[in-house]
Scaffold this motif. Structure first.
Motif, PDB file in Angstrom:
ATOM      1  N   THR A 154       0.830  -1.208   0.000  1.00 52.67           N
ATOM      2  CA  THR A 154       0.000   0.000   0.000  1.00 52.67           C
ATOM      3  C   THR A 154       0.863   1.256   0.000  1.00 52.67           C
ATOM      4  O   THR A 154       0.598   2.210  -0.754  1.00 52.67           O
ATOM      5  CB  THR A 154      -0.933  -0.002   1.223  1.00 52.67           C
ATOM      6  N   ASP A 155       1.904   1.264   0.812  1.00 52.14           N
ATOM      7  CA  ASP A 155       2.802   2.417   0.855  1.00 52.14           C
ATOM      8  C   ASP A 155       3.534   2.608  -0.469  1.00 52.14           C
ATOM      9  O   ASP A 155       3.675   3.732  -0.968  1.00 52.14           O
ATOM     10  CB  ASP A 155       3.823   2.236   1.985  1.00 52.14           C
ATOM     11  N   ILE A 156       3.996   1.509  -1.041  1.00 49.38           N
ATOM     12  CA  ILE A 156       4.735   1.591  -2.308  1.00 49.38           C
ATOM     13  C   ILE A 156       3.817   2.034  -3.436  1.00 49.38           C
ATOM     14  O   ILE A 156       4.189   2.858  -4.282  1.00 49.38           O
ATOM     15  CB  ILE A 156       5.395   0.232  -2.617  1.00 49.38           C
ATOM     16  N   ALA A 157       2.589   1.503  -3.447  1.00 48.40           N
ATOM     17  CA  ALA A 157       1.635   1.899  -4.485  1.00 48.40           C
ATOM     18  C   ALA A 157       1.326   3.389  -4.398  1.00 48.40           C
ATOM     19  O   ALA A 157       1.260   4.081  -5.425  1.00 48.40           O
ATOM     20  CB  ALA A 157       0.347   1.075  -4.352  1.00 48.40           C
ATOM     21  N   ALA A 158       1.146   3.889  -3.197  1.00 48.98           N
ATOM     22  CA  ALA A 158       0.851   5.316  -3.023  1.00 48.98           C
ATOM     23  C   ALA A 158       1.988   6.174  -3.553  1.00 48.98           C
ATOM     24  O   ALA A 158       1.770   7.194  -4.227  1.00 48.98           O
ATOM     25  CB  ALA A 158       0.580   5.619  -1.553  1.00 48.98           C
ATOM     26  N   ALA A 159       3.220   5.757  -3.272  1.00 44.43           N
ATOM     27  CA  ALA A 159       4.379   6.511  -3.758  1.00 44.43           C
ATOM     28  C   ALA A 159       4.471   6.468  -5.281  1.00 44.43           C
ATOM     29  O   ALA A 159       5.011   7.387  -5.902  1.00 44.43           O
ATOM     30  CB  ALA A 159       5.656   5.943  -3.142  1.00 44.43           C
ATOM     31  N   ALA A 160       3.925   5.407  -5.876  1.00 40.44           N
ATOM     32  CA  ALA A 160       3.951   5.269  -7.333  1.00 40.44           C
ATOM     33  C   ALA A 160       2.763   5.956  -8.006  1.00 40.44           C
ATOM     34  O   ALA A 160       2.659   5.955  -9.233  1.00 40.44           O
ATOM     35  CB  ALA A 160       3.961   3.782  -7.704  1.00 40.44           C
ATOM     36  N   GLY A 161       1.861   6.515  -7.221  1.00 42.06           N
ATOM     37  CA  GLY A 161       0.716   7.231  -7.773  1.00 42.06           C
ATOM     38  C   GLY A 161      -0.490   6.362  -8.043  1.00 42.06           C
ATOM     39  O   GLY A 161      -1.343   6.711  -8.873  1.00 42.06           O
ATOM     40  N   THR A 162      -0.607   5.234  -7.335  1.00 38.52           N
ATOM     41  CA  THR A 162      -1.771   4.373  -7.521  1.00 38.52           C
ATOM     42  C   THR A 162      -2.218   3.850  -6.162  1.00 38.52           C
ATOM     43  O   THR A 162      -1.688   4.242  -5.123  1.00 38.52           O
ATOM     44  CB  THR A 162      -1.448   3.218  -8.489  1.00 38.52           C
ATOM     45  N   THR A 163      -3.218   3.002  -6.165  1.00 41.02           N
ATOM     46  CA  THR A 163      -3.740   2.437  -4.923  1.00 41.02           C
ATOM     47  C   THR A 163      -3.918   0.933  -5.083  1.00 41.02           C
ATOM     48  O   THR A 163      -3.987   0.417  -6.205  1.00 41.02           O
ATOM     49  CB  THR A 163      -5.105   3.048  -4.551  1.00 41.02           C
ATOM     50  N   VAL A 164      -4.007   0.250  -3.961  1.00 43.68           N
ATOM     51  CA  VAL A 164      -4.328  -1.179  -3.961  1.00 43.68           C
ATOM     52  C   VAL A 164      -5.844  -1.319  -3.927  1.00 43.68           C
ATOM     53  O   VAL A 164      -6.510  -0.708  -3.081  1.00 43.68           O
ATOM     54  CB  VAL A 164      -3.694  -1.891  -2.760  1.00 43.68           C
ATOM     55  N   SER A 165      -6.391  -2.115  -4.856  1.00 45.27           N
ATOM     56  CA  SER A 165      -7.843  -2.207  -5.002  1.00 45.27           C
ATOM     57  C   SER A 165      -8.438  -3.515  -4.492  1.00 45.27           C
ATOM     58  O   SER A 165      -9.636  -3.581  -4.227  1.00 45.27           O
ATOM     59  CB  SER A 165      -8.237  -2.054  -6.484  1.00 45.27           C
ATOM     60  N   TYR A 166      -7.623  -4.554  -4.397  1.00 47.05           N
ATOM     61  CA  TYR A 166      -8.182  -5.857  -4.026  1.00 47.05           C
ATOM     62  C   TYR A 166      -7.099  -6.741  -3.429  1.00 47.05           C
ATOM     63  O   TYR A 166      -5.904  -6.433  -3.506  1.00 47.05           O
ATOM     64  CB  TYR A 166      -8.802  -6.552  -5.249  1.00 47.05           C
ATOM     65  N   VAL A 167      -7.540  -7.826  -2.830  1.00 43.33           N
ATOM     66  CA  VAL A 167      -6.662  -8.846  -2.276  1.00 43.33           C
ATOM     67  C   VAL A 167      -6.896 -10.140  -3.034  1.00 43.33           C
ATOM     68  O   VAL A 167      -8.043 -10.565  -3.218  1.00 43.33           O
ATOM     69  CB  VAL A 167      -6.942  -9.075  -0.778  1.00 43.33           C
ATOM     70  N   LYS A 168      -5.813 -10.760  -3.491  1.00 40.36           N
ATOM     71  CA  LYS A 168      -5.888 -12.087  -4.081  1.00 40.36           C
ATOM     72  C   LYS A 168      -4.823 -12.957  -3.418  1.00 40.36           C
ATOM     73  O   LYS A 168      -3.629 -12.715  -3.584  1.00 40.36           O
ATOM     74  CB  LYS A 168      -5.648 -12.053  -5.599  1.00 40.36           C
ATOM     75  N   PRO A 169      -5.228 -13.973  -2.645  1.00 39.57           N
ATOM     76  CA  PRO A 169      -4.225 -14.854  -2.046  1.00 39.57           C
ATOM     77  C   PRO A 169      -3.425 -15.576  -3.128  1.00 39.57           C
ATOM     78  O   PRO A 169      -3.909 -15.797  -4.243  1.00 39.57           O
ATOM     79  CB  PRO A 169      -5.059 -15.853  -1.237  1.00 39.57           C
TER      80      PRO A 169
END
Length: 243
Positions: free
Chosen positions: A89-104
């Motif tokens: 989540t932190d890395i995605a935010a720094a890249a300008g995007t968000t985490v949308s879902y979880v897939k095991p």
């Protein structure tokens, strides 16, 4: 509408080429594979291309690539996958995007389908972050996600063989992983037209899915994904991110 996803950020395969073809990227979060560098690269490329990012959480078992069941207590598993999601989540935010879902990933994907403690851990994680859950049709984690008011996304696999019961043929058995791009694309087109596909014994299995996965670590993954996407576009089903 049909989404096309791939397991990426694992430090193998051609993530850049795959991200140009798929609409969702299941990014390894360091449990079974991946590190901050691979997560950052995948998230940055996904952000640039408008590809949805999901957390591909797995057992903390890099030696077995997360493909062996690990009998962790529910709270212990939840702690591990929470750490994985937090870092992505932190890395995605720094890249300008968000985490949308979880897939095991791997063995956790299968365990969450029927093993209550691990299914609950996955859904608790998703609920805490307000994320959708991706899993197998009819799986326990998807049932629990729906009960929790979360979006649940049933998934089919382009490059895996199915049993007559609609489960994946174990990777330890011959023919479990498919490799012929032409045959795989035809199989996906058949699934999208009929809602069914041919199992290993020749019977037809119903699979009601909203997303199709091409494994990024399968040999020839780019050729497979290219052919699958072209076939979906040919039948008027250009992949779009699920909502």
């Amino acid at each position: 509408m049909l989404d096309l996803n791939a397991d990426l950020g694992e430090g193998m395969g051609d993530d850049t080429a795959m991200l140009a073809l798929v609409t969702s990227a299941n990014v390894a979060c360091g449990g079974h594979a991946g590190d901050r560098a691979t997560m950052r690269a995948a998230c940055e490329e996904a952000a640039a291309l408008g590809v949805r990012v999901g957390a591909h959480v797995g057992y903390p078992d890099r030696d077995n690539f997360g493909r062996t069941f690990v009998d962790l207590a529910e709270a212990v598993l939840l702690s591990h996958i929470s750490d994985q999601l937090g870092e992505l989540t932190d890395i995605a935010a720094a890249a300008g995007t968000t985490v949308s879902y979880v897939k095991p990933h791997g063995a956790l994907y299968h365990a969450a389908g029927s093993h209550p403690p691990h299914a609950r851990a996955v859904v608790t994680l998703a609920r805490s972050a307000g994320l959708a859950v991706v899993g197998a049709p009819g799986s326990l984690d998807l049932d629990l996600a729906r009960e929790a008011g979360l979006t649940s996304i049933a998934e089919g696999f382009a490059d895996r063989a199915y049993t007559p019961l609609g489960s994946l043929v174990p990777r330890t058995e011959p023919g479990a992983v498919l490799h012929d791009p032409r045959a795989i694309a035809a199989r996906v087109a058949d699934l999208t037209r009929t809602g069914t596909l041919t199992a290993v014994d020749g019977s037809r299995v119903r699979l009601d899915v909203r997303t199709i996965c091409v494994h990024g670590d399968t040999p020839g993954a780019v050729a497979i994904a290219t052919r699958v996407r072209a076939e979906l576009e040919r039948v008027g089903l250009t992949p779009v991110p699920f909502s």
